[in-house]
Design an enzyme around this catalytic site. Structure first.
Site, short mmCIF file in Angstrom:
data_model
loop_
_atom_site.label_atom_id
_atom_site.label_comp_id
_atom_site.label_asym_id
_atom_site.label_seq_id
_atom_site.Cartn_x
_atom_site.Cartn_y
_atom_site.Cartn_z
N ASP A 72 0.83 -1.20 0.00
CA ASP A 72 0.00 0.00 0.00
C ASP A 72 0.87 1.25 0.00
O ASP A 72 2.05 1.21 0.37
CB ASP A 72 -0.91 0.02 1.23
CG ASP A 72 -1.95 -1.08 1.20
OD1 ASP A 72 -2.24 -1.60 0.10
OD2 ASP A 72 -2.48 -1.43 2.28
N TYR B 96 -3.66 -10.36 3.76
CA TYR B 96 -3.84 -8.94 4.03
C TYR B 96 -3.67 -8.70 5.53
O TYR B 96 -4.54 -9.07 6.33
CB TYR B 96 -5.22 -8.48 3.57
CG TYR B 96 -5.39 -8.45 2.06
CD1 TYR B 96 -5.02 -7.32 1.34
CD2 TYR B 96 -5.90 -9.55 1.38
CE1 TYR B 96 -5.18 -7.28 -0.04
CE2 TYR B 96 -6.05 -9.52 -0.01
CZ TYR B 96 -5.68 -8.38 -0.71
OH TYR B 96 -5.82 -8.35 -2.08
N TYR C 108 6.41 -9.11 7.95
CA TYR C 108 5.89 -7.77 8.18
C TYR C 108 6.22 -7.32 9.61
O TYR C 108 6.42 -8.14 10.51
CB TYR C 108 4.37 -7.74 8.02
CG TYR C 108 3.85 -8.12 6.66
CD1 TYR C 108 3.62 -7.16 5.69
CD2 TYR C 108 3.57 -9.45 6.36
CE1 TYR C 108 3.12 -7.51 4.44
CE2 TYR C 108 3.08 -9.81 5.11
CZ TYR C 108 2.86 -8.83 4.16
OH TYR C 108 2.37 -9.19 2.93
#
Length: 400
Positions: A218, A353, A282
């Protein structure tokens, strides 16, 4: 009366490319391909050849024309593409129908072979199936042209900004024309693709350039550590060499970007990179509507590894089918804890996600942090810390 268009240059009638003569007069080249055909005979002159009607006699001139058009290009090898009119190919099929299939040779293959000898004679450069120069011999329109094959550069990019997108994204207010809202930069956000194009395109004298990447992050997500794999394609380059390390330096000086491990690769690499799916690491900053407790962390830890059912997030429904996709979260490790914020390292399957894993997307992602803890949670900040794409580094770059 039969229209003149139904006759070849030699006056042989072929109505609708079906009514052929019983004896075929062929030039030396076409006769070489069909020497075993019982009805093939030598044509007095090439123009009377039933198949090519003298077209193959144009080959040396077309080669010379193509090489002249490549005078301003940098190239060390080439490939050839010969094209002929459909009526000619139909006439060719008329003879092929009467010959053993295993011994057949079509006119395109023969033209390419003859052209290779002529090109090597004039240029002193070798043929290569995926050559740097594509020589096109159009016998239908009597034109010889040459274009530079695309250049493909592989690497990893590191994005150190929360305001950059990956691909060109035209300003929604002016549709890419330039306005006050986009500060006349014509784009909704600064784009990695645009930055690469501004640096690579002039270095190679390319007419255009495109970014092919393995997934995307993003706009507000940084991509750090080893970065994300990509291939950058340069279209119609006039030059084929440049100092890639110097171009990488320029990018890091001008933009909040770093490019690592640049190398020239084969045309197959964009497909490999874009269709491969890699697990990712992440770092997420997590908040909740109430203070976190030790029991909250025990709840998350006991759920590992988490099998997630993710219905397409509402924020990407406009571009993705509304499906439920199973994904795996392999590990969640704490970086720091406080009652108001968790900082977590999350290792998850490709396509997971993470923001929705945390907030739940109004129940579309199950389980989620919000669901497990019984209170609304939010992903305050997110970074990509690594992509498990090591197999790409084992592939040959194809530059040798």
């Amino acid at each position: 009366e039969i229209p003149s268009a139904c006759y070849g240059r030699d006056g042989v009638k072929f109505i609708g490319a079906v009514n052929f003569p019983m004896t075929y007069l062929l030039c030396k080249h076409c006769l070489q391909r069909h020497e075993k055909h019982s009805d093939a005979r030598p044509a007095p002159v090439p123009a009377q050849c039933f198949i090519c009607q003298g077209a193959l006699e144009q080959l040396p001139a077309l080669v010379e024309q193509a090489l002249a058009s490549a005078a301003h290009l940098q190239w060390s090898n080439y490939c050839v593409q010969a094209t002929f009119s459909r009526p000619l190919m139909i006439r060719e099929e008329a003879l092929l129908d009467g010959e053993p299939l295993e011994e057949a040779m079509v006119i395109k293959n023969q033209a390419n072979r003859i052209a290779m000898k002529e090109i090597e004679k004039q240029s002193k450069k070798p043929f290569k199936p995926d050559g740097e120069l594509v020589i096109k011999l159009d016998f239908w329109h009597t034109a010889g042209t040459a274009i530079a094959a695309p250049i493909f550069i592989f690497g990893h990019y590191v994005k150190k900004s929360r305001e950059w997108c990956q691909h060109d994204w035209a300003c929604t207010a002016c549709r890419g024309k330039g306005c006050e809202q986009c500060h006349f930069r014509k784009q909704e956000y600064p784009a990695i693709e645009t930055a690469f194009r501004d640096v690579f395109k002039p270095a190679f004298g390319a007419s255009d350039a495109y970014l092919h990447a393995s997934g995307r992050e993003d706009v507000d997500v940084m991509c750090l550590a080893t970065g994300r794999p990509f291939v950058f394609e340069l279209v119609h380059p006039q030059k084929r060499t440049a100092d890639l390390s110097e171009l990488a330096r320029v990018i890091s000086e001008k933009y909040p970007l770093v490019v690592l491990g640049l190398k020239f690769v084969l045309p197959t690499w964009p497909t490999i990179v874009c269709t491969s799916h890699f697990d990712k690491h992440y770092r997420a900053w997590v908040e909740a509507d109430r203070p976190f407790s030790e029991q909250d962390w025990q709840t998350i830890r006991s759920a590992l590894p988490i099998k997630v059912l993710q219905q397409t997030p509402t924020r990407v429904l406009r571009r993705r089918a509304d499906l439920i996709r199973p994904r795996s979260v392999y590990s969640i490790k704490p970086v720091s804890f406080s009652p108001t914020e968790w900082v977590l390292d999350i290792h998850a399957e490709a396509g997971t996600y993470i923001k929705e894993l945390i907030h739940g997307d109004v129940g579309r992602t199950k389980p989620s942090f919000s669901g497990l803890l019984g209170t609304p949670c939010r992903c305050k900040q997110l970074d990509v810390m690594g992509v498990d794409d090591m197999f790409l580094l084992t592939l040959s770059d194809g530059s040798g």
